[in-house]
Motif scaffolding. Structure first.
Motif, PDB file in Angstrom:
ATOM      1  N   SER A 467      68.209   3.832   9.551  1.00 31.38           N
ATOM      2  CA  SER A 467      68.962   2.584   9.656  1.00 31.38           C
ATOM      3  C   SER A 467      68.385   1.724  10.759  1.00 31.38           C
ATOM      4  O   SER A 467      67.845   2.248  11.742  1.00 31.38           O
ATOM      5  CB  SER A 467      70.444   2.865   9.926  1.00 31.38           C
ATOM      6  OG  SER A 467      70.598   3.608  11.122  1.00 31.38           O
ATOM      7  N   VAL A 468      68.508   0.382  10.562  1.00 30.27           N
ATOM      8  CA  VAL A 468      68.065  -0.599  11.546  1.00 30.27           C
ATOM      9  C   VAL A 468      69.227  -1.543  11.774  1.00 30.27           C
ATOM     10  O   VAL A 468      69.796  -2.104  10.811  1.00 30.27           O
ATOM     11  CB  VAL A 468      66.830  -1.374  11.086  1.00 30.27           C
ATOM     12  CG1 VAL A 468      66.399  -2.367  12.145  1.00 30.27           C
ATOM     13  CG2 VAL A 468      65.683  -0.406  10.770  1.00 30.27           C
ATOM     14  N   VAL A 469      69.619  -1.769  13.043  1.00 30.55           N
ATOM     15  CA  VAL A 469      70.763  -2.606  13.400  1.00 30.55           C
ATOM     16  C   VAL A 469      70.295  -3.664  14.375  1.00 30.55           C
ATOM     17  O   VAL A 469      69.535  -3.382  15.314  1.00 30.55           O
ATOM     18  CB  VAL A 469      71.892  -1.753  14.022  1.00 30.55           C
ATOM     19  CG1 VAL A 469      73.001  -2.634  14.572  1.00 30.55           C
ATOM     20  CG2 VAL A 469      72.455  -0.794  12.992  1.00 30.55           C
ATOM     21  N   SER A 470      70.733  -4.902  14.148  1.00 25.64           N
ATOM     22  CA  SER A 470      70.445  -6.003  15.067  1.00 25.64           C
ATOM     23  C   SER A 470      71.257  -5.840  16.330  1.00 25.64           C
ATOM     24  O   SER A 470      72.471  -5.567  16.281  1.00 25.64           O
ATOM     25  CB  SER A 470      70.765  -7.346  14.403  1.00 25.64           C
ATOM     26  OG  SER A 470      70.640  -8.399  15.348  1.00 25.64           O
ATOM     27  N   LEU A 471      70.614  -6.020  17.487  1.00 27.77           N
ATOM     28  CA  LEU A 471      71.311  -5.867  18.757  1.00 27.77           C
ATOM     29  C   LEU A 471      72.077  -7.125  19.142  1.00 27.77           C
ATOM     30  O   LEU A 471      72.817  -7.107  20.128  1.00 27.77           O
ATOM     31  CB  LEU A 471      70.314  -5.512  19.861  1.00 27.77           C
ATOM     32  CG  LEU A 471      69.591  -4.171  19.703  1.00 27.77           C
ATOM     33  CD1 LEU A 471      68.743  -3.884  20.923  1.00 27.77           C
ATOM     34  CD2 LEU A 471      70.578  -3.039  19.470  1.00 27.77           C
ATOM     35  N   GLU A 472      71.886  -8.200  18.394  1.00 22.00           N
ATOM     36  CA  GLU A 472      72.600  -9.435  18.704  1.00 22.00           C
ATOM     37  C   GLU A 472      73.885  -9.558  17.904  1.00 22.00           C
ATOM     38  O   GLU A 472      74.938  -9.938  18.425  1.00 22.00           O
ATOM     39  CB  GLU A 472      71.693 -10.637  18.432  1.00 22.00           C
ATOM     40  CG  GLU A 472      70.453 -10.670  19.326  1.00 22.00           C
ATOM     41  CD  GLU A 472      69.584 -11.882  19.032  1.00 22.00           C
ATOM     42  OE1 GLU A 472      69.947 -12.659  18.127  1.00 22.00           O
ATOM     43  OE2 GLU A 472      68.558 -12.051  19.705  1.00 22.00           O
ATOM     44  N   THR A 473      73.810  -9.228  16.606  1.00 25.24           N
ATOM     45  CA  THR A 473      74.968  -9.409  15.731  1.00 25.24           C
ATOM     46  C   THR A 473      75.600  -8.094  15.296  1.00 25.24           C
ATOM     47  O   THR A 473      76.615  -8.121  14.583  1.00 25.24           O
ATOM     48  CB  THR A 473      74.535 -10.195  14.485  1.00 25.24           C
ATOM     49  OG1 THR A 473      73.567  -9.431  13.769  1.00 25.24           O
ATOM     50  CG2 THR A 473      73.943 -11.544  14.873  1.00 25.24           C
ATOM     51  N   ASP A 474      75.037  -6.965  15.686  1.00 24.08           N
ATOM     52  CA  ASP A 474      75.501  -5.634  15.249  1.00 24.08           C
ATOM     53  C   ASP A 474      75.467  -5.491  13.738  1.00 24.08           C
ATOM     54  O   ASP A 474      76.155  -4.645  13.159  1.00 24.08           O
ATOM     55  CB  ASP A 474      76.915  -5.354  15.748  1.00 24.08           C
ATOM     56  CG  ASP A 474      77.023  -5.355  17.249  1.00 24.08           C
ATOM     57  OD1 ASP A 474      78.136  -5.530  17.757  1.00 24.08           O
ATOM     58  OD2 ASP A 474      75.976  -5.176  17.921  1.00 24.08           O
ATOM     59  N   GLU A 475      74.642  -6.289  13.079  1.00 28.51           N
ATOM     60  CA  GLU A 475      74.549  -6.256  11.620  1.00 28.51           C
ATOM     61  C   GLU A 475      73.588  -5.145  11.203  1.00 28.51           C
ATOM     62  O   GLU A 475      72.558  -4.929  11.821  1.00 28.51           O
ATOM     63  CB  GLU A 475      74.070  -7.604  11.096  1.00 28.51           C
ATOM     64  CG  GLU A 475      73.886  -7.653   9.578  1.00 28.51           C
ATOM     65  CD  GLU A 475      73.276  -8.959   9.120  1.00 28.51           C
ATOM     66  OE1 GLU A 475      72.980  -9.810  10.002  1.00 28.51           O
ATOM     67  OE2 GLU A 475      73.062  -9.131   7.905  1.00 28.51           O
ATOM     68  N   LEU A 476      73.931  -4.483  10.105  1.00 34.85           N
ATOM     69  CA  LEU A 476      73.059  -3.463   9.545  1.00 34.85           C
ATOM     70  C   LEU A 476      71.944  -4.157   8.765  1.00 34.85           C
ATOM     71  O   LEU A 476      72.170  -4.724   7.698  1.00 34.85           O
ATOM     72  CB  LEU A 476      73.854  -2.526   8.635  1.00 34.85           C
ATOM     73  CG  LEU A 476      73.082  -1.339   8.036  1.00 34.85           C
ATOM     74  CD1 LEU A 476      72.595  -0.406   9.140  1.00 34.85           C
ATOM     75  CD2 LEU A 476      73.952  -0.576   7.042  1.00 34.85           C
ATOM     76  N   LEU A 477      70.720  -4.148   9.325  1.00 29.76           N
ATOM     77  CA  LEU A 477      69.597  -4.841   8.703  1.00 29.76           C
ATOM     78  C   LEU A 477      68.950  -4.015   7.607  1.00 29.76           C
ATOM     79  O   LEU A 477      68.435  -4.575   6.634  1.00 29.76           O
ATOM     80  CB  LEU A 477      68.556  -5.182   9.779  1.00 29.76           C
ATOM     81  CG  LEU A 477      69.066  -6.055  10.933  1.00 29.76           C
ATOM     82  CD1 LEU A 477      67.965  -6.266  11.954  1.00 29.76           C
ATOM     83  CD2 LEU A 477      69.583  -7.390  10.411  1.00 29.76           C
ATOM     84  N   PHE A 478      68.928  -2.700   7.749  1.00 26.29           N
ATOM     85  CA  PHE A 478      68.311  -1.848   6.730  1.00 26.29           C
ATOM     86  C   PHE A 478      68.988  -0.480   6.774  1.00 26.29           C
ATOM     87  O   PHE A 478      69.331   0.035   7.834  1.00 26.29           O
ATOM     88  CB  PHE A 478      66.806  -1.682   6.975  1.00 26.29           C
ATOM     89  CG  PHE A 478      66.155  -0.694   6.044  1.00 26.29           C
ATOM     90  CD1 PHE A 478      65.952   0.618   6.435  1.00 26.29           C
ATOM     91  CD2 PHE A 478      65.790  -1.067   4.759  1.00 26.29           C
ATOM     92  CE1 PHE A 478      65.370   1.522   5.582  1.00 26.29           C
ATOM     93  CE2 PHE A 478      65.204  -0.155   3.897  1.00 26.29           C
ATOM     94  CZ  PHE A 478      64.996   1.155   4.305  1.00 26.29           C
TER      95      PHE A 478
END
Length: 839
Positions: A467-478
């Protein structure tokens, strides 16, 4: 192995010497001859020295055994004389007892060849009786022997009277006529006087006449057949000799002092070796080694003669090879050669740079090659087979298109030209192919997109959560398939695996700081990969994951966190089961070693255990560089555990060895419930095998006790096994379903002050007979046909070393008519006396 060692010893140094500038290779064989001759001389000398050391060690061992036999015989005789003195003191007015005493003295003289006479004297040195009677020992009074013997007897009596202990007289040389049958054996004699003390006063003396030659008869005949034993005084005067057979001038010899009593004369026992038999095998081995050495020296000398011819040929070949390598390395075209089996036999530097593989990795490979794209291997293999069958002109004019997948994942489109390889006899031995790069930017972008798609496919097929998560929006990118199936489509599972549910604000601050910094994310920050962590989910599933995480720049330039989590629940469960089995089997070794035997056994076992640990660690080091994850996951932990267990076994042996040597136990505060559970776990397997059960009853809130857990565990295991054996003998196999379980309980005995820890082991067997209960704790006493009789003795010694007590009591049935089992009780202080004294 021997050939490799010889090669490393002789020829490795030669390779280093060849690198020294100006060294003439002609002298290499001469140096090899000198080194080989030196090594063989060292080996033969070492073998001879080793054989000599072994003979000296064997000689000392046999001398110590003979000394022990003699000392034991004198100790036994002293015990017999002391017992006779007690009988004499008790038989003052009983004629039957007096006769019994004389019979005992007669048995002593008959059964011991070194004893020729036993005399009982009153406190005023008056002879009461003599064994055997004087008419049978008339040889003793011949010539002037009586006077010398009486003087020695009087001196021994006076010494015994002063010291109130058994005393010996000086050595007495008798003058016996040569026609006396035993003149040689009775040439030198000495007295031993044992005082008879009753009520603190000497009431008489018991004197025994020994012959020096008879002392040597105590030594077993098989030893005297291989060695000559001589009994000497402290002034090297010969008292007795086992054989008149001469020993060689270079015979091995050793001697030791005989301490047969506190007031005994100084005697020395010497041992000499007879000529050993001819060691034909050893001489044949030396002959073979010398013959092989001569053959090797001759071979090296022949090599020396051929070196000059080889040097000239090698110089010409080296010049030609350098020219060819320089020409091939200067061209950007990749060149590859194949044999008739299509196996790669040569690649140039340009082809290695083109494919990303080294020459050592490529040479020897057969199609399909690893540098071919996975999806086009069949296509490229068909093209290669068809091209090899075409004519030379067709291959040269047209060529074939192909592709090379570089080791870094990039794809190169190539055109390949093939020509047959003809040797000097005109026979084709293979093919030579040349490759040029014909890649275009469009094709490169398409292949990069395809590589990205393949990479995604690989991630989807992994049995690990990615899994890959954005550190700005806490969105799950992958998120790959495994993550979505187990954690859903949000980032909650990501932060749960990363143990960062409470640190999200800190990650946001890191992202904001990097945005305010100069353009670009620092490379030192991106490549800070965390170590592998084992995480257990707190959602009630009790699943374990091995987690790795790192920060990466996402495709839009923002900072993201990559996490890879592998499910290791099955492995953790297996590790827990293995750990439980290991804990149950840690202390199952039976404490049967004693005295010098225990020290010798511990010393001998430490060597193979150290070898096992070293071999395991060596194999683990060799496997650490293996790229196969299965080996890293399965074999390496097993080897490390095997090495740890070998080291632990050595520690347990040293602990028992220290106990046998009367050293203090290695105490530490330990919960007795843990030790009892371990003991039950070790014995439970054997109980189930015999259809029996074990029940444990542990009181609550038992305090920790300052004990040695290793030794206490040995005691409990031994008692539980004895209880199982007793129950198994009392109940046949068909009726064991009704047999009561072997019970082990632990509580505090508050009936005494201070209170002590009480452990009881009870069985439902036939109990202990009265005759057995009186001797059950004696060493070497056992009721089992295969028992050594040391188990309960060692158990009591261990408990007493903890300042505790161990005893056994029989259990009666409800009607109090017959025995219904036995209970062993252990009492151990809650605090050791040393600890209490310090407080």
């Amino acid at each position: 192995m021997k050939s490799t060692a010889l090669y490393n010893l002789i020829f490795r140094p030669l390779q280093w010497i060849r690198k020294i500038r100006g060294f003439n290779l002609v002298y290499t064989p001469l140096l090899a001859i000198v080194l080989f001759t030196s090594v063989m001389g060292i080996i033969l000398g070492t073998l001879h020295l080793q054989e000599k050391n072994q003979q000296e060690a064997a000689l000392f061992r046999e001398l110590s055994f003979a000394k022990q036999r003699i000392q034991m015989r004198f100790a036994n005789n002293l015990e017999s004389l002391t017992a006779i003195n007690r009988e004499i003191a008790a038989s003052a007015d009983d004629a039957k007892l007096k006769q019994l005493v004389q019979d005992q003295a007669d048995d002593l003289a008959i059964n011991n060849h070194e004893v020729v006479k036993v005399i009982w004297l009153s406190e005023k040195n008056q002879r009461i009786w003599t064994i055997p009677p004087n008419n049978k020992t008339d040889w003793f009074s011949k010539t002037q022997n009586d006077q010398a013997a009486n003087e020695g007897l009087i001196s021994a009596i006076e010494l015994s009277r002063v010291t109130s202990r058994a005393a010996f007289s000086p050595f007495i040389t008798l003058n016996l006529p040569s026609e006396e049958p035993l003149a040689k054996e009775r040439r030198t004699v000495f007295w031993q006087v044992v005082p008879n003390i009753a009520g603190g006063e000497v009431i008489g003396f018991l004197a025994v006449l020994y012959t020096a030659q008879g002392v040597l008869d105590v030594i077993p005949g098989e030893l005297k057949a291989h060695y000559r034993f001589t009994l000497l005084t402290d002034k090297d005067r010969v008292l007795g000799i086992s054989s008149d057979r001469d020993v060689p001038k270079r015979a091995f010899s050793n001697q030791t002092s005989l301490d047969i009593g506190v007031l005994s004369p100084n005697m020395t026992l010497r041992i000499d070796t007879y000529p050993p038999p001819t060691n034909l095998t050893f001489r044949m081995l030396i002959g073979v080694v010398l013959g092989l050495s001569a053959f090797v020296i001759w071979s090296l000398w022949s090599v020396l003669k051929q070196m000059q011819v080889r040097q000239e040929a090698e110089a010409n070949l080296r010049t030609e090879t350098n020219f060819r390598n320089a020409m091939e390395d200067s061209t950007p075209v990749g060149i590859r050669a194949h044999d008739m089996d299509k196996r790669i036999t040569y690649v140039n530097r340009a082809f290695c740079e083109m494919s990303g593989w080294s020459a050592q990795e490529l040479i020897g490979l057969k199609p399909p090659f690893p540098f071919w794209p996975d999806g086009r291997r069949d296509e490229l293999l068909e093209k290669m087979n068809r091209a090899l069958q075409l004519s030379v002109s067709a291959n040269a004019n047209k060529g074939i298109e192909g592709a090379i997948l570089r080791r870094d994942g990039s794809l190169i489109q190539t055109r390949t030209f093939i020509a047959p390889l003809i040797d000097e006899k005109g026979k084709q031995t293979g093919w030579v192919t040349s490759l040029i790069d014909i890649s275009e930017p469009k094709k490169i972008r398409e292949e990069l997109a395809a590589a990205q798609e393949r990479f995604t496919t690989v991630l989807e097929g992994l049995d690990a959560a990615v899994s890959v998560v954005s550190l700005e929006t806490d969105e799950l990118l992958f998120a790959n398939r495994f993550y979505r199936e187990n954690f859903g489509n949000d980032s909650k599972g990501h932060f749960q695996l990363a143990h960062q549910e409470n640190n999200i604000k800190t990650l946001h601050n890191i992202a904001e700081d990097l945005q305010d910094s100069p353009p670009g994310i620092p490379a030192s920050f991106l490549y800070q990969e965390s170590e592998s962590e084992e995480v257990q989910l707190s959602d009630g599933s009790n699943k374990w994951y091995e987690v790795r995480r790192r920060f990466i720049p996402w495709v839009d330039g923002h900072l993201a966190q990559l996490l890879i989590a592998t499910d290791i629940t099955i492995r953790k469960e297996a590790d827990d089961i293995a750990r439980q089995q290991e804990e149950r089997m840690q202390f199952t070794s039976r404490l049967t070693t004693m005295g010098e035997m225990a020290s010798s056994l511990a010393h001998e076992l430490n060597q193979p255990l150290s070898a096992i640990s070293n071999y395991c660690m060596g194999v683990a080091k060799r496997l650490e560089g293996n790229i196969d994850p299965a080996l890293t996951k399965d074999i390496l932990p097993a080897l490390e555990k095997a090495s740890a267990q070998a080291h632990r076994a050595g520690t347990i042996i040293q602990r028992i060895r220290g106990f046998v040597k009367r050293s203090e136990p290695q105490r530490k505060l330990t919960a007795i419930s843990d030790i009892i559970n371990d003991a039950v776990g070790l014995v439970e397997i054997e109980a189930h095998r015999h259809r029996l059960t074990i029940a444990s009853e542990l009181a609550e809130n038992l305090p920790e006790v300052d004990i040695d857990p290793v030794l206490i565990l040995q005691v409990l295991v031994n008692l539980l096994k004895n209880g199982l054996d007793s129950t198994r003998e009392a109940y046949p196999l068909s009726s064991r379903w009704s047999a009561p379980p072997v019970k082990i309980s632990a509580d505090l005995d508050t009936s005494i002050f201070p209170a002590m820890l009480r452990i009881q082991v009870s069985d439902g067997g036939a109990g202990i007979a009265e005759s057995v209960s009186q001797r059950m704790f004696e060493p070497f006493f056992s009721t089992k046909s295969d028992g050594m009789g040391m188990g309960l003795n060692i158990c009591r010694s261990i408990i007493e070393s903890h300042h505790g007590r161990l005893w056994a009591t029989n259990t009666m049935d409800a009607e109090h008519t017959k025995l219904a089992g036995c209970t062993f009780t252990i009492q151990i202080p809650l605090e050791s006396p040393e600890t209490t004294g310090n407080v």
